[in-house]
Design an enzyme around this catalytic site. Structure first.
Site, PDB file in Angstrom:
ATOM      1  N   SER A 144      80.952  22.246  37.298  1.00  0.00           N
ATOM      2  CA  SER A 144      81.819  21.818  36.307  1.00  0.00           C
ATOM      3  C   SER A 144      83.107  22.351  36.283  1.00  0.00           C
ATOM      4  CB  SER A 144      81.051  22.149  34.748  1.00  0.00           C
ATOM      5  OG  SER A 144      81.977  21.945  33.751  1.00  0.00           O
ATOM      6  N   TYR A 157      77.553  28.867  30.280  1.00  0.00           N
ATOM      7  CA  TYR A 157      77.461  27.436  31.058  1.00  0.00           C
ATOM      8  C   TYR A 157      78.308  27.520  32.376  1.00  0.00           C
ATOM      9  CZ  TYR A 157      78.043  22.441  32.120  1.00  0.00           C
ATOM     10  OH  TYR A 157      77.989  21.353  32.681  1.00  0.00           O
TER      11      TYR A 157
END
Length: 249
Positions: A144, A157
């Site tokens: 990401s 995350y």
């Protein structure tokens, strides 16, 4: 459906293939002539819909339910793929979860669930892929672009995706001599259910305006990059993380 790459169809396993970016990857690789295995966690309806979208266009696909962090279930997934289609050439590991909270507030049980799926799941899937892929194949993980940004509430995350990038780089070197590439794509803000969940219109607009192209990405944007990296044309790219994010910093 015509195969644009080889006379013999290639075979791809796509985890998280029932919806979002994974679903777009299913449809895009099927359009390139791959036989597709749609791995999913729980939603039979969406997984069967992904399969139908391929079959309706003349392709071959099946859905297999399996927890990506369960090594026995993933071993069975690969066994079934090999039995049905004769082998595995590409693994696109798009499955993942995201829980957002400041570090001081995040429940540790939630953290454990996130790390189990995003880190252990990547390790388990990559382990089977590394053992099973045919020469000329590709492993593609999902990171990401939040790793390169300072976004409050994204600590857990982002940490999990940093681990994915480390695994990707090292595995590419561990597979020396196998003619198998290992890369990661790192999407920026992309209009998927996972990204949009819990965000109001103002927040979504702020993310879109931060991109020089002034919009959110789409699952199709990401799938096109996946198609290139897993094709013969992209096979010289190895051990890299490609930030597919419209130029966001």
């Amino acid at each position: 459906m015509a195969n644009t790459q080889e006379s013999k169809p290639r075979v791809a396993i796509i985890t998280g293939g029932a919806r979002g970016i994974g679903r777009s990857c299913v449809e895009r690789l099927a359009a390139s002539g791959f036989s597709i295995v749609v791995n999913y966690a729980s939603n039979d309806t969406e997984a069967n819909g992904a399969v139908a979208s391929v079959v309706d266009q003349g392709g071959k696909a099946m859905a297999v339910r399996a927890d990506v962090a369960d090594e026995h279930a993933i071993e069975e997934l690969f066994d079934l793929t090999e039995h049905t289609f004769g082998g595995v050439d590409v693994v696109v590991h798009a499955a993942g979860v995201m829980f957002l909270a400041p570090l001081v507030e995040l429940d540790l049980d939630v953290l454990d669930d996130l790390l189990r799926t995003n880190i252990r799941g990547t390790f388990v899937v990559d382990q089977q892929a590394a053992r099973r892929l045919r020469p000329g194949g590709s492993i593609l993980n999902f990171s990401s672009s939040v790793i390169g940004r300072v976004l409050p509430t994204y600590t857990a995350y982002a940490a999990s995706k940093a681990a994915v990038e480390a695994m990707t780089f090292i595995l590419a070197h561990e597979l020396r001599g196998r003619n198998i590439t290992v890369n990661a794509v790192a999407p920026g803000p992309t209009a998927t259910e996972l990204f949009l969940k819990g965000k109001d219109e103002e927040t979504v607009a702020r993310f879109a305006n931060a991109v020089p192209l002034e919009r959110l990405g789409t699952p199709t944007d990401i799938a096109e990059t996946v198609a290139f990296l897993t094709s013969p044309a992209g096979h010289w790219i190895n051990g890299q993380t490609i930030r597919v994010n419209g130029g966001i910093i």
